[in-house]
Write an enzyme that holds these catalytic residues in place. Sequence first.
Site, PDB file in Angstrom:
ATOM      1  N   ASN A 296      49.513  82.601 142.483  1.00  0.00           N
ATOM      2  CA  ASN A 296      49.954  82.729 143.869  1.00  0.00           C
ATOM      3  C   ASN A 296      49.168  83.793 144.598  1.00  0.00           C
ATOM      4  OD1 ASN A 296      51.702  85.159 145.011  1.00  0.00           O
ATOM      5  ND2 ASN A 296      52.031  85.082 142.794  1.00  0.00           N
ATOM      6  N   ALA A 297      49.038  83.570 145.892  1.00  0.00           N
ATOM      7  CA  ALA A 297      48.430  84.570 146.764  1.00  0.00           C
ATOM      8  C   ALA A 297      49.204  84.546 148.074  1.00  0.00           C
ATOM      9  CB  ALA A 297      46.959  84.265 147.001  1.00  0.00           C
ATOM     10  N   VAL A 298      50.479  84.937 147.990  1.00  0.00           N
ATOM     11  CA  VAL A 298      51.327  84.955 149.181  1.00  0.00           C
ATOM     12  C   VAL A 298      50.876  86.085 150.106  1.00  0.00           C
ATOM     13  CG1 VAL A 298      53.686  85.430 149.986  1.00  0.00           C
ATOM     14  CG2 VAL A 298      53.311  83.855 148.085  1.00  0.00           C
TER      15      VAL A 298
ATOM     16  N   ASN B 215      55.435  99.203 144.231  1.00  0.00           N
ATOM     17  CA  ASN B 215      54.378  98.272 143.809  1.00  0.00           C
ATOM     18  C   ASN B 215      53.030  98.947 143.999  1.00  0.00           C
ATOM     19  OD1 ASN B 215      52.449  96.305 143.556  1.00  0.00           O
ATOM     20  ND2 ASN B 215      53.379  94.875 144.999  1.00  0.00           N
TER      21      ASN B 215
ATOM     22  N   CYS C 114      48.861  97.313 145.161  1.00  0.00           N
ATOM     23  CA  CYS C 114      48.234  97.084 146.472  1.00  0.00           C
ATOM     24  C   CYS C 114      46.875  97.782 146.531  1.00  0.00           C
ATOM     25  CB  CYS C 114      49.104  97.648 147.585  1.00  0.00           C
ATOM     26  SG  CYS C 114      50.740  96.953 147.630  1.00  0.00           S
TER      27      CYS C 114
ATOM     28  N   LYS D  13      56.032 100.002 139.476  1.00  0.00           N
ATOM     29  CA  LYS D  13      55.612  98.700 138.946  1.00  0.00           C
ATOM     30  C   LYS D  13      54.113  98.711 138.680  1.00  0.00           C
ATOM     31  CE  LYS D  13      56.120  93.743 139.425  1.00  0.00           C
ATOM     32  NZ  LYS D  13      56.742  92.668 140.208  1.00  0.00           N
TER      33      LYS D  13
ATOM     34  N   ASN E  10      52.971  93.251 136.651  1.00  0.00           N
ATOM     35  CA  ASN E  10      52.711  92.485 137.860  1.00  0.00           C
ATOM     36  C   ASN E  10      51.833  91.299 137.426  1.00  0.00           C
ATOM     37  OD1 ASN E  10      52.311  91.710 140.570  1.00  0.00           O
ATOM     38  ND2 ASN E  10      52.424  93.845 141.230  1.00  0.00           N
TER      39      ASN E  10
ATOM     40  N   GLY F 176      56.499  86.136 132.615  1.00  0.00           N
ATOM     41  CA  GLY F 176      56.610  84.834 131.962  1.00  0.00           C
ATOM     42  C   GLY F 176      57.874  84.584 131.170  1.00  0.00           C
TER      43      GLY F 176
END
Lengths: 318, 242
Positions: A79-81, A137, A140, A175, A202, A254
């Site tokens: 994913n690349a939201v 997070n 970034c 995270k 992550n 996972g």
Amino acid sequence: MNRADLNNHGDLNLQVDLAGIKLKTPVLLASGPAGYGHEYRELLDFRTLGAIIVKGISLEPWTGNLPPRLAETSCGLLNAVGLQNPGVEYFLKEDLPALRNSGTKVIVNVVGCSPDEYAAVTSRLDGKEGIDGLEINISCPNVKAGGMAFGTDPKATAKLVEKVRRETELPLVIKLTPNVTDISTVARAAETAGADGLSLINTLAGMLIDTENQKPLLGNTFGGLSGPAVMPVALKMVWQAAAAVRIPVLGMGGINSADDALQFIMAGARAVAIGTGLFYNPGLPVEINKGLAGYLHDKGYNSLAEVEGVARRQKGAD
Amino acid sequence: MVAPGFCRLSLEAPKIAAAARPGQFVQVYMFSGRRPMLPRPFSIFNANPGQGQISFFIEVKGPGTAMLAAAKKNETWSLLGPLGNGFPAMPEGSLLVAGGAGIAPLVFLAASTQKERLLIYGAPSATMLTCPSSDLDLPGLITLEATEDGSRGEKGTAPELLAVKIKEASAVFSCGPCGMLAAVKSLCVSHGVPGWVSVEERMACGIGACVGCVIKTGNGYRRVCKDGPVFPVEEVVFDEQG
């Protein structure tokens, strides 16, 4: 599983204390897949969750990445939201009130482009009723430092955690990104700088190419891989991080069954979070609780704490 | 299988059948054990509240659709739906424009009324006009077929046929490949005819939580699963989705 099922193992204790946050069960929703919780509340009784970690919140709204944002892989999801989110003010006004009554603890994931932005978001969230902890997070990109992720550099990690730490008394979970050479040094850097807990992993950086159109499949070219494909990688990193620090570790990556969850706990995780697994099966948290309770019961344990890190002791790793 | 690579799957789902509106979709959970797959979203092709049944018209493209095509009678599948917004009510004199597998939601829409309506059904060639004609045999529905190689119906594309017919249309409802929808958009805009399109994008949650299935619109990124899958045609930006 309904509450009657939980009560079948009512003598068993699935409660855990994660970085000072008292969790009813050790199963959390990872940041991202469930957004701010509104939609999944219709599919899942949040009282069966230890906490929901809400999708990353920045100071101003972020529009996110160009579509396509998703691609399924063998046993995984890329994913690349792009951390699309409505910003901290909107979150406090529109999302937090409903979360307060959702029946579970609320941990807010914080994102930013600079240490100042992380600090500003943290300060805005500090002391707000209904927020039980923060997850920072650090995957970034550090815009001022050439876009390298904070979490890939122990020094940048320490600086960021120190700065955020000054803004709040809330439990602070950092995270970690798996896209590093040595997770132990980053884990220790976060602990030394004042983290109350760590969460990992992550997503793993990845990409796919659409051979028909001869271009990257994701609009953003690169994305993050999650799902069962990454589980053994995540488990190893949780094992290593747990060896490196004394603060509790929230394991994820996972997890798609109670056995997966148990493996993370045996590797040293205090609790687990599920993300992509929720897409496959919204009933997964309930299944995992049931499986964990069943395991404890069958093996004659009274609490999850007795199993935490047990595989490490078997290996003499502690 | 109703045609090579296409199957129609009927399921007993009384609650979904009773609630479904044309244009809405259903997530089918795959639960494939140690090799899990994301749920697959399908437009509702047909809903029969009386019999408590819904059906999908599925193009077999990958492992998920192959599993569904191999489904046996009396198997149980987990469904979530109906999801998404659906089409608005269709006025008298509407034009429906379907490209290939995009026929699915338009058959449900066409069956929802007996008003005068015209369906343009296009594909590259006759073998790709896979929808059984019995499903298009609806009271008052006129169907015009178009194939690019002229092997059936008019020779040309669905938008080329739409260009001829749009002057008489009160509204346009469309579903099909991106390129076709872009052509439908420019025709609707230039003729001042209101239009709605059902779009698709890869989905994960299907309920609006993960913001993975967004498309670019005049109002920013919008979620296909929750804000759509039906959008006013003028709102959708097609250029970067090729």
